[in-house]
Design an enzyme around this catalytic site. Sequence first.
Site, PDB file in Angstrom:
ATOM      1  N   ASP A  26       0.809  -1.215   0.000  1.00  0.00           N
ATOM      2  CA  ASP A  26       0.000   0.000   0.000  1.00  0.00           C
ATOM      3  C   ASP A  26       0.843   1.266   0.000  1.00  0.00           C
ATOM      4  O   ASP A  26       0.327   2.359   0.219  1.00  0.00           O
ATOM      5  CB  ASP A  26      -0.908   0.007   1.230  1.00  0.00           C
ATOM      6  N   TYR A 146      -0.095   1.984  15.676  1.00  0.00           N
ATOM      7  CA  TYR A 146       1.227   2.459  16.076  1.00  0.00           C
ATOM      8  C   TYR A 146       1.070   3.656  17.009  1.00  0.00           C
ATOM      9  O   TYR A 146       0.038   4.321  16.998  1.00  0.00           O
ATOM     10  CB  TYR A 146       2.042   2.886  14.849  1.00  0.00           C
ATOM     11  N   LYS A 177      -1.642  -5.507  13.986  1.00  0.00           N
ATOM     12  CA  LYS A 177      -0.257  -5.364  13.528  1.00  0.00           C
ATOM     13  C   LYS A 177       0.404  -4.253  14.327  1.00  0.00           C
ATOM     14  O   LYS A 177      -0.100  -3.124  14.366  1.00  0.00           O
ATOM     15  CB  LYS A 177      -0.245  -5.024  12.033  1.00  0.00           C
TER      16      LYS A 177
END
Length: 265
Positions: A26, A146, A177
């Site tokens: 991506d 994140y 993730k």
Amino acid sequence: MQIGKSIRLERIFNRNTERTIIVPMDHGISVGPIEGLRDMREAVGDMVQGGANAVLMHKGLVRCGHRMEGRDVGLIVHLSASTSLSPFPNAKTLVGTVEDALRLGADAVSVHVNLGDETEARMLQDLGDVASCAQGWGVPVLAMVYARGPKVKDEFDPETVAHCARVGEELGADIVKVPYTGDIDSFGTVVDGCCIPVVIAGGPKLDSTRDFLQMVSDSIRAGGSGLSVGRNVFQHKNRVRLVEALHKIVHEDEDVDAALAYIGE
């Protein structure tokens, strides 16, 4: 669990090991057509040849090479985007829907959230909304979470990473993730605090293939469920062999030395 979601997850995870090798592609929206992703048919073909379980891309790229005669691989359609040209590159916005992904034949969708960013509230809402919609369709959700913002001192801090993983879990993701924390024990605490599969991100491109394979191996030993790594895979000089080596580590529990020898390094 819904039967449809179970079937789709089996297209992303190896049903015997319950682990996965996902290759994100991506990057074009963020940084443009970088090395390794200029020819998407070749890139996806190499990942399939090496034995990747799934690739991840934006909706417009699916037509550029995901489905090829005689080859197949799990498809995750990414719904979040921002560019490096923006004054706010960490502020992700939704650019697709679960329905878009289903029309393309996707097996799952993914959403990116940067905790600590000034626009965190909107990204959290987006993840929650997508998870609710996806649940109705029986579509798995991968949350990329994140810690990136003014108050974040270390995005690899184990407590911070564990917080990221827990956010993905609690907002309804089926896979989360997060960055690898640097060692087996600390990453084990991240995995222990999360009841859904945890896969590691790749981060900046690493110079050493050994370091990369060791990171993947250690994450598996800590209880992780595999990896979702882009540049360290598709920009490797021998990327087909690298994916084959990753397959040996992730799905066959090979050690790093054996995997490295297989690549020829």
